[in-house]
Design an enzyme around this catalytic site. Sequence first.
Site, PDB file in Angstrom:
ATOM      1  CB  SER A 124      -0.169 -11.360  -8.501  1.00  0.00           C
ATOM      2  OG  SER A 124      -0.241 -12.062  -7.282  1.00  0.00           O
ATOM      3  CE1 TYR A 149      -5.832  -9.472  -8.528  1.00  0.00           C
ATOM      4  CE2 TYR A 149      -4.758 -11.211  -7.271  1.00  0.00           C
ATOM      5  CZ  TYR A 149      -4.720  -9.972  -7.871  1.00  0.00           C
ATOM      6  OH  TYR A 149      -3.568  -9.224  -7.813  1.00  0.00           O
ATOM      7  CE  LYS A 153      -3.528  -8.636 -11.295  1.00  0.00           C
ATOM      8  NZ  LYS A 153      -3.347  -7.285 -11.817  1.00  0.00           N
TER       9      LYS A 153
HETATM   10  P1  NAD Z   1      -5.566  -0.736  -5.405  1.00  0.00           P
HETATM   11  O1  NAD Z   1      -6.956  -1.258  -5.417  1.00  0.00           O
HETATM   12  O2  NAD Z   1      -5.115   0.042  -4.237  1.00  0.00           O
HETATM   13  O3  NAD Z   1      -5.310   0.159  -6.708  1.00  0.00           O
HETATM   14  C1  NAD Z   1      -5.973  -0.081  -7.924  1.00  0.00           C
HETATM   15  C2  NAD Z   1      -6.468   1.268  -8.440  1.00  0.00           C
HETATM   16  O4  NAD Z   1      -7.113   1.057  -9.698  1.00  0.00           O
HETATM   17  C3  NAD Z   1      -7.496   1.924  -7.515  1.00  0.00           C
HETATM   18  O5  NAD Z   1      -7.148   3.271  -7.289  1.00  0.00           O
HETATM   19  C4  NAD Z   1      -8.802   1.828  -8.293  1.00  0.00           C
HETATM   20  O6  NAD Z   1      -9.672   2.919  -8.031  1.00  0.00           O
HETATM   21  C5  NAD Z   1      -8.310   1.809  -9.736  1.00  0.00           C
HETATM   22  N1  NAD Z   1      -9.198   1.123 -10.684  1.00  0.00           N
HETATM   23  C6  NAD Z   1      -9.778  -0.091 -10.543  1.00  0.00           C
HETATM   24  N2  NAD Z   1     -10.521  -0.364 -11.637  1.00  0.00           N
HETATM   25  C7  NAD Z   1     -10.387   0.698 -12.482  1.00  0.00           C
HETATM   26  C8  NAD Z   1     -10.914   1.015 -13.754  1.00  0.00           C
HETATM   27  N3  NAD Z   1     -11.764   0.183 -14.382  1.00  0.00           N
HETATM   28  N4  NAD Z   1     -10.572   2.182 -14.347  1.00  0.00           N
HETATM   29  C9  NAD Z   1      -9.735   3.039 -13.706  1.00  0.00           C
HETATM   30  N5  NAD Z   1      -9.226   2.809 -12.487  1.00  0.00           N
HETATM   31  C10 NAD Z   1      -9.539   1.640 -11.876  1.00  0.00           C
HETATM   32  O7  NAD Z   1      -4.602  -1.984  -5.658  1.00  0.00           O
HETATM   33  P2  NAD Z   1      -3.030  -2.078  -5.509  1.00  0.00           P
HETATM   34  O8  NAD Z   1      -2.731  -2.872  -4.294  1.00  0.00           O
HETATM   35  O9  NAD Z   1      -2.415  -0.760  -5.677  1.00  0.00           O
HETATM   36  O10 NAD Z   1      -2.704  -3.007  -6.765  1.00  0.00           O
HETATM   37  C11 NAD Z   1      -2.335  -2.459  -8.010  1.00  0.00           C
HETATM   38  C12 NAD Z   1      -2.204  -3.589  -9.008  1.00  0.00           C
HETATM   39  O11 NAD Z   1      -1.243  -4.518  -8.530  1.00  0.00           O
HETATM   40  C13 NAD Z   1      -3.495  -4.377  -9.225  1.00  0.00           C
HETATM   41  O12 NAD Z   1      -3.593  -4.704 -10.575  1.00  0.00           O
HETATM   42  C14 NAD Z   1      -3.295  -5.608  -8.382  1.00  0.00           C
HETATM   43  O13 NAD Z   1      -4.020  -6.704  -8.871  1.00  0.00           O
HETATM   44  C15 NAD Z   1      -1.800  -5.831  -8.516  1.00  0.00           C
HETATM   45  N6  NAD Z   1      -1.232  -6.575  -7.379  1.00  0.00           N
HETATM   46  C16 NAD Z   1      -1.442  -6.120  -6.119  1.00  0.00           C
HETATM   47  C17 NAD Z   1      -0.935  -6.846  -5.034  1.00  0.00           C
HETATM   48  C18 NAD Z   1      -1.168  -6.379  -3.612  1.00  0.00           C
HETATM   49  O14 NAD Z   1      -0.975  -7.161  -2.700  1.00  0.00           O
HETATM   50  N7  NAD Z   1      -1.563  -5.141  -3.368  1.00  0.00           N
HETATM   51  C19 NAD Z   1      -0.209  -8.025  -5.259  1.00  0.00           C
HETATM   52  C20 NAD Z   1      -0.005  -8.451  -6.579  1.00  0.00           C
HETATM   53  C21 NAD Z   1      -0.518  -7.713  -7.635  1.00  0.00           C
HETATM   54  C1  UD1 Z   2      -3.117 -12.897  -1.007  1.00  0.00           C
HETATM   55  C2  UD1 Z   2      -3.858 -13.457  -2.184  1.00  0.00           C
HETATM   56  C3  UD1 Z   2      -3.028 -13.330  -3.424  1.00  0.00           C
HETATM   57  C4  UD1 Z   2      -2.604 -11.894  -3.632  1.00  0.00           C
HETATM   58  C5  UD1 Z   2      -1.863 -11.436  -2.381  1.00  0.00           C
HETATM   59  C6  UD1 Z   2      -1.422 -10.018  -2.451  1.00  0.00           C
HETATM   60  C7  UD1 Z   2      -5.281 -15.192  -1.180  1.00  0.00           C
HETATM   61  C8  UD1 Z   2      -5.559 -16.663  -1.109  1.00  0.00           C
HETATM   62  N1  UD1 Z   2      -4.201 -14.844  -1.924  1.00  0.00           N
HETATM   63  O1  UD1 Z   2      -1.931 -13.641  -0.814  1.00  0.00           O
HETATM   64  O2  UD1 Z   2      -3.758 -13.768  -4.543  1.00  0.00           O
HETATM   65  O3  UD1 Z   2      -1.769 -11.776  -4.762  1.00  0.00           O
HETATM   66  O4  UD1 Z   2      -2.734 -11.565  -1.254  1.00  0.00           O
HETATM   67  O5  UD1 Z   2      -2.542  -9.171  -2.444  1.00  0.00           O
HETATM   68  O6  UD1 Z   2      -6.010 -14.381  -0.641  1.00  0.00           O
HETATM   69  N2  UD1 Z   2      -3.161 -14.490   7.373  1.00  0.00           N
HETATM   70  C9  UD1 Z   2      -3.598 -14.764   8.656  1.00  0.00           C
HETATM   71  N3  UD1 Z   2      -4.621 -14.016   9.160  1.00  0.00           N
HETATM   72  C10 UD1 Z   2      -5.232 -13.014   8.452  1.00  0.00           C
HETATM   73  C11 UD1 Z   2      -4.776 -12.736   7.142  1.00  0.00           C
HETATM   74  C12 UD1 Z   2      -3.746 -13.505   6.627  1.00  0.00           C
HETATM   75  O7  UD1 Z   2      -3.076 -15.651   9.323  1.00  0.00           O
HETATM   76  O8  UD1 Z   2      -6.180 -12.390   8.959  1.00  0.00           O
HETATM   77  C13 UD1 Z   2      -2.035 -15.270   6.832  1.00  0.00           C
HETATM   78  C14 UD1 Z   2      -2.372 -16.063   5.585  1.00  0.00           C
HETATM   79  O9  UD1 Z   2      -2.874 -17.326   5.925  1.00  0.00           O
HETATM   80  C15 UD1 Z   2      -1.006 -16.109   4.873  1.00  0.00           C
HETATM   81  C16 UD1 Z   2      -0.350 -14.791   5.278  1.00  0.00           C
HETATM   82  O10 UD1 Z   2      -1.034 -14.336   6.451  1.00  0.00           O
HETATM   83  O11 UD1 Z   2      -0.227 -17.164   5.406  1.00  0.00           O
HETATM   84  C17 UD1 Z   2      -0.447 -13.725   4.215  1.00  0.00           C
HETATM   85  O12 UD1 Z   2      -1.805 -13.585   3.816  1.00  0.00           O
HETATM   86  P1  UD1 Z   2      -2.298 -12.430   2.831  1.00  0.00           P
HETATM   87  O13 UD1 Z   2      -1.792 -11.120   3.307  1.00  0.00           O
HETATM   88  O14 UD1 Z   2      -3.770 -12.581   2.650  1.00  0.00           O
HETATM   89  O15 UD1 Z   2      -1.530 -12.716   1.465  1.00  0.00           O
HETATM   90  P2  UD1 Z   2      -1.478 -14.071   0.600  1.00  0.00           P
HETATM   91  O16 UD1 Z   2      -2.408 -15.086   1.092  1.00  0.00           O
HETATM   92  O17 UD1 Z   2      -0.048 -14.453   0.472  1.00  0.00           O
END
Ligand code: NAD
Ligand code: UD1
Length: 333
Positions: A124, A149, A153
């Site tokens: 991330s 969190y 990573k």
């Molecule tokens: P998500 O929660 O939708 O998907 C994660 C999946 O992993 C879920 O289906 C959950 O049931 C499964 N899971 C969790 N723990 C498990 C375990 N111990 N064994 C087996 N399955 C398990 O999340 P996502 O948004 O799809 O994110 C996927 C990956 O990308 C994560 O590692 C997350 O940290 C990373 N990531 C997500 C974002 C984002 O904004 N969504 C941003 C940066 C990184």
């Molecule tokens: C968040 C996580 C980051 C993670 C990423 C993707 C935090 C501090 N960081 O990033 O670790 O990798 O999500 O999952 O939570 N905002 C509002 N109102 C809301 C929600 C968000 O104004 O109700 C604003 C936030 O202040 C920010 C932007 O929208 O400026 C995006 O927020 P968000 O979607 O939570 O993502 P990040 O903060 O970038």
Amino acid sequence: MKVLLTGGLGFIGSHTCVELLNDGYDVVVIDNLSNSKMTMIDKIKEITKKDFSFYNIDYRDRNALEEVFEKEKVEAVINFAGFKAVGESVKEPLMYYDNNVCGAICLLETMKKYNVKKFVFSSSATVYGNPDVVPITEEAKIGRATNPYGTTKLVIEYILDDLYKSDNTWDIVVLRYFNPIGAHESGLIGEEPNGIPNNLMPYVTRVAKGVLEKLSVFGNDYNTHDGTGVRDYIHVVDLAKGHIKAIEKLDKENKGFFVYNLGTGKGYSVLDIVNAFKEENNVDVPYVIAPRRPGDIDSCYSDPTKAKNELGFVARRTLKDMVRDSWNYQLKN
Ligand code: NAD
Ligand code: UD1
């Protein structure tokens, strides 16, 4: 090629599963359903008209994992499994380190045992913390995550770096995602956060639908073009396609440890998102300006050049596509 997806029924995993199946890969999914539902399986099959194997197991369960490796003969692994809620990680750090870090170690040890050494990791932009400059290149300093969190990573990235140094027959791609939003254009799969969403887009869609009353815009005194926070929003289908590029790289070029940003390179503010959503979908999103959210930063967007040059990855979908597909998913679900 047969690819194992841990957490493959989640938001990003399910979209990647669709893209892999569409591109002709064999796919095996494991997921313990801690943040997803079994119904996702049928939806993926409906979109792709293809089949894949599914195991309802925890990736920390070594015996169960070994059985999958024994049976399936996978050649590469993409690790999506993990917990991702920043606020929860502050309250339950041990749960986060256990699931994310111990899970990754268990998975890597199992891969080593079965001599499967092609690995793609979901990292991330959070590993960059508060960046000194934007756009952020992969050369920027990491190591200043502001919550447990984010630290999980970072720790996994360090583990992978050490692993590769110890044995360069591993092929590893670390993908640092920026802010994934949107949904598959079918509206069948999308983001389904538990409870009240923390992230911006799922909150916006629920306000537009009337499930939540109004959006709180966290701060309008940031050093950005309109004072609200700027992020690099990337369509989840583009992000999913980035994983195909990573798998292709591991397939073609053996031996390597690579790190790539997956973003668009464009920064949009909170109000840009709200306005684009309203305009494209012709729906109101009531909001109020609220205090800053602790830990938030002014601006975070990627320099996507390295992924373009080395993976041939370019995010094609626009902000309009993202807000339209997010809304389409909300309406259909
Ligand atoms: P998500 O929660 O939708 O998907 C994660 C999946 O992993 C879920 O289906 C959950 O049931 C499964 N899971 C969790 N723990 C498990 C375990 N111990 N064994 C087996 N399955 C398990 O999340 P996502 O948004 O799809 O994110 C996927 C990956 O990308 C994560 O590692 C997350 O940290 C990373 N990531 C997500 C974002 C984002 O904004 N969504 C941003 C940066 C990184
Ligand atoms: C968040 C996580 C980051 C993670 C990423 C993707 C935090 C501090 N960081 O990033 O670790 O990798 O999500 O999952 O939570 N905002 C509002 N109102 C809301 C929600 C968000 O104004 O109700 C604003 C936030 O202040 C920010 C932007 O929208 O400026 C995006 O927020 P968000 O979607 O939570 O993502 P990040 O903060 O970038």
